[in-house]
Write an enzyme that holds these catalytic residues in place. Structure first.
Site, PDB file in Angstrom:
ATOM      1  CB  SER A  14       3.923  -2.529  13.019  1.00 30.46           C
ATOM      2  OG  SER A  14       4.327  -3.819  13.694  1.00 30.46           O
ATOM      3  CG  ASP A  69      -0.919  -1.216  16.076  1.00 30.39           C
ATOM      4  OD1 ASP A  69       0.248  -0.747  15.693  1.00 30.39           O
ATOM      5  OD2 ASP A  69      -1.159  -2.450  16.182  1.00 30.39           O
ATOM      6  CG  ASP A 103       4.393  -3.642  -6.727  1.00 31.71           C
ATOM      7  OD1 ASP A 103       4.873  -3.752  -5.670  1.00 31.71           O
ATOM      8  OD2 ASP A 103       3.907  -2.536  -7.380  1.00 31.71           O
ATOM      9  CD  GLU A 156       2.544  -3.897  16.378  1.00 30.29           C
ATOM     10  OE1 GLU A 156       3.451  -4.261  15.922  1.00 30.29           O
ATOM     11  OE2 GLU A 156       1.937  -2.647  15.693  1.00 30.29           O
ATOM     12  N   GLY A 216       1.129  -0.676 -11.646  1.00 31.71           N
ATOM     13  CA  GLY A 216       0.313  -1.770 -11.429  1.00 31.71           C
ATOM     14  C   GLY A 216       0.511  -2.645 -10.022  1.00 31.71           C
ATOM     15  CG  ASP A 263       1.254   1.950  -9.745  1.00 32.64           C
ATOM     16  OD1 ASP A 263       1.498   1.265  -8.597  1.00 32.64           O
ATOM     17  OD2 ASP A 263       1.165   1.751 -10.876  1.00 32.64           O
ATOM     18  CB  ILE A 264       4.417   2.336  -4.830  1.00 31.08           C
ATOM     19  CG1 ILE A 264       3.534   2.977  -3.755  1.00 31.08           C
ATOM     20  CG2 ILE A 264       5.946   2.452  -3.990  1.00 31.08           C
ATOM     21  CD1 ILE A 264       3.628   4.351  -3.650  1.00 31.08           C
TER      22      ILE A 264
END
Ligand SMILES: *[C@@H]1O[C@H](CO)[C@@H](O)[C@H](O)[C@H]1NC(C)=O
Ligand SMILES: *[C@@H]1O[C@H](CO)[C@@H](O)[C@H](O)[C@H]1NC(C)=O
Ligand SMILES: *[C@@H]1O[C@H](CO)[C@@H](O)[C@H](O)[C@H]1NC(C)=O
Ligand SMILES: *[C@@H]1O[C@H](CO)[C@@H](O)[C@H](O)[C@H]1NC(C)=O
Ligand SMILES: *[C@@H]1O[C@H](CO)[C@@H](O)[C@H](O)[C@H]1NC(C)=O
Ligand SMILES: *[C@@H]1O[C@H](CO)[C@@H](O)[C@H](O)[C@H]1NC(C)=O
Length: 604
Positions: free
Chosen positions: A523, A309, A586, A305, A584, A565-566
């Site tokens: 992550s 990051d 979600d 992690e 929009g 937008d996905i």
């Protein structure tokens, strides 16, 4: 009837206490009643009693009666249409707004004095809203009129010293918000690193070949190999940041938090930079240990992690000044006489540390989370209020939204537990914490080129926080599209909805323990989004504008057009297909993924 010597002792103690506290009211000794009580949580078994000398670090939270004023300030200075936009508060101003009432400080001090604790035995936060003291279990039991046990998490074997109920004298109930460790059964280990997969990556690294049809939204070409391997270059292409070079402005900064004894390895970072960010080679980040967080730099012990990051957030934002915090604490703790138990509350330990600093990085990403219901509400609220304090000081906070879709963050569906912990044991979607805190920006995940929602993207509605105003239009528009009655009772439609935004979350090529790996999870999404926001801060600082700070009121209004937008994909969990990504906002990908150049034009 009390014997006269007991009465004398009580009177003497009170007299001494009031002697040192000019102006405080003397309380007659009151009866003790239960302050907090929880049901034994699922999956935990009560074992033996801890050794009476086993030390625990008690953390006592005093109420913050003016927190609502801090919240008003936060919303004004984060609202792009308000005249105070960007006028962040100073450390001292924030501390004044979260300070407890003097009477609370006096009452708690007098109570501790009556048990023999002097000021020298106590530690206090700068705002005096927290008091800490380390005591043997036997003393904590007297203070809190309770009995501690060793509790064991059946599946993992983790052990904690906890109680399911504790009491306080009646007159103190109004002066104390929370005392831990008592009823907190959230598994520190269970604060998932939200890493979905770690797979071997091919040794060879492919140079990009651009295709302009793949990112029609951003009008920039994308390398087709980004469909199988995500690199810094892929993210710059997908999020329209190619060719933007931030400066090393001394006022700009980005930070990554690490927990569970994870540290980021510098040799791995150099291997990553050699491949993906050669101009950053030989540079590193500032390491800060919180409460003894480790940093051995042993290549074979680096955290997946932490490496993920650091490599992506700092790689994307280079040469912006970067910091990595390692906060200590990890079970199993041996509940013996010698080893003191960490308070086991990572967020508040980190918050205490960072809020006490004069200078805090402007953008901070955290890729840890857990099911909201495993965190006691009063504790979760205090941590969330701490995040608001950072926002008021001009910090943008990002948290990954979780890797269990609408489930409890457990990426393996067989291990998901979608039942309430409240004794009713009813089936429910499991929102995550801290993603459900309204003062943070929660980041969901996408996959592929062109992008769709990744199926583990954590999303839903908090049961602890109601829907903040800033997202009401966006969320209500989504709720209107939900088929009538679908998932009724499984989620709280009036709750704080998340995620707010999204970014790629699968197949990131990192270096770990000396070799390249392919890794994923929300992550990966959170540090990616944070890296882009650090670039936006660069653009603002260059124009003499303040940093973005708490982002949500801005992105749900003025910044709303700066997202891709996905509209495909969904986030299954709890035996359902979950929610759908739609036009929009979600509860799978939020407003979408960032378009850096559009956001820069909108926000500078
Ligand atoms: C990317 O991969 C997805 C899933 O395998 C596929 O549907 C899509 O066509 C691919 N995109 C490109 C540009 O090849
Ligand atoms: C950094 O901030 C200080 C204080 O606001 C300001 O005086 C200085 O000009 C800034 N430096 C840069 C490079 O923006
Ligand atoms: C990085 O450091 C190494 C070893 O000190 C040196 O050989 C190399 O030239 C440096 N590379 C850059 C790009 O500074
Ligand atoms: C590094 O970590 C590995 C794995 O835990 C351990 O075996 C090794 O002894 C460590 N090396 C050093 C120099 O401490
Ligand atoms: C809760 O309900 C589920 C499903 O009916 C069951 O499997 C589980 O054992 C129950 N748990 C408790 C603690 O009653
Ligand atoms: C998601 O879309 C599918 C296909 O259009 C539809 O059947 C389903 O009801 C939708 N689910 C939600 C939660 O909107």
């Amino acid at each position: 009837m009390w014997s006269s010597s007991v009465v004398r002792r009580v009177v003497l103690t009170l007299a001494l206490a009031s002697f040192s506290l000019a102006g405080s009211t003397i309380h007659v000794p009151s009866t003790s009643t239960v302050k907090e009580s929880v049901l034994p949580p699922r999956g935990w078994a009560q074992h033996n009693r801890p050794h009476p000398d086993h030390k625990i670090e008690l953390r006592i939270g005093l109420p913050q009666p003016n927190f609502h004023i801090l919240e008003e300030h936060l919303y004004e200075i984060s609202d792009p249409f308000h005249e105070r936009y960007g006028q962040h508060l100073s450390k001292e101003e924030v501390e004044e707004l979260v300070a407890p009432h003097p009477e609370s400080i006096d009452s708690v001090t007098a109570w501790l004095a009556s048990h023999g604790f002097q000021e020298a035995d106590l530690e206090r936060s700068p705002a005096k809203d927290w008091v800490y003291l380390t005591v043997p279990v036997s003393v904590a039991e007297k203070l809190l009129d309770t009995t501690y046990y060793v509790w064991k998490h059946v599946e993992s074997g983790d052990e904690f010293v906890r109680t399911t109920s504790y009491s306080l004298p009646d007159h103190l109930h109004a002066h104390i918000d929370v005392i831990q460790p008592t009823t907190m059964f959230a598994r520190f280990k269970g604060m998932k690193t939200t890493i979905h997969s770690v797979e071997d990556a091919v040794k060879e690294f492919q140079p990009p070949k651009l295709d302009s049809s793949l990112n029609a939204d951003a009008h920039v070409p994308v390398d087709p190999t980004c469909n199988t391997t995500i690199t810094i270059s892929c993210l710059q292409q997908l999020y329209n940041a190619v060719g933007y070079t931030p400066s090393a402005n001394i006022n700009n900064s980005i930070g990554i938090t690490g927990y569970l004894e994870q540290f980021a390895n510098i040799q791995d970072l150099q291997s990553f930079y050699t491949e993906q960010r050669p101009d950053a080679l030989n540079t590193s980040f500032n390491f800060v240990s919180v409460k003894g967080g480790i940093n051995s730099q042993n290549l074979s012990e680096a955290g997946a992690e932490a490496n993920l990051d650091v490599q992506f957030a700092f790689g994307l934002s280079f040469p912006i000044k970067s910091t990595f915090w390692s906060t200590a604490g990890r079970p199993p703790f041996k509940p013996d006489a010698t080893e003191p138990e960490n308070s086991n509350e990572p967020y508040n330990d980190w918050l205490d540390f960072v809020l006490a600093q004069e200078e805090i990085p402007l953008v901070i990403s955290t890729s840890y989370g857990e099911a909201e219901q495993t965190v006691p509400k009063n504790y979760a609220r205090r941590a969330c209020n701490g995040f608001a304090q950072l926002g008021a000081r001009g910090v943008s906070l990002f948290f990954s939204s979780g890797d269990g879709g609408v489930g409890d963050g457990e990426s393996d569906p067989a291990l998901q537990q979608c039942f309430t912990n409240d004794g009713r044991n009813v089936t429910k979607f499991m929102p995550s914490f801290p993603a459900g805190c309204p003062f943070v920006t929660a980041v969901g995940g996408t996959v592929n080129v062109p992008e769709i929602a990744v199926d583990f993207s954590g999303g839903g509605f908090s049961d602890y926080w109601s829907q903040p105003k800033y997202q009401q239009n966006a969320v209500n528009a989504y709720l209107k599209k939900l088929p009538e009655g679908l998932y009724k009772g499984l989620f709280n439609p009036g709750g704080r909805a998340f995620p707010d935004v999204a970014a790629q979350g699968l197949r990131f090529r990192i270096w770990l323990n000396g070799v390249p790996r392919s890794i994923g999870g929300t992550s990966a999404s959170s540090p990616t989004f944070a890296g882009i926001v650090a670039l936006l801060n660069d653009a603002r600082l260059k124009k003499g504008q303040p940093p973005l700070g708490f982002l949500n009121p801005l992105i749900y209004s003025k910044g709303g057009d700066g997202f891709n937008d996905i509209v495909f994909g969904n986030n299954p969990g709890c035996g359902t297909p979950g929610f759908n990504a739609t036009k929009g906002w979600d509860p799978v990908t939020g407003l979408g993924t960032p378009n850096f150049k559009k956001l820069k034009d909108l926000l500078t």
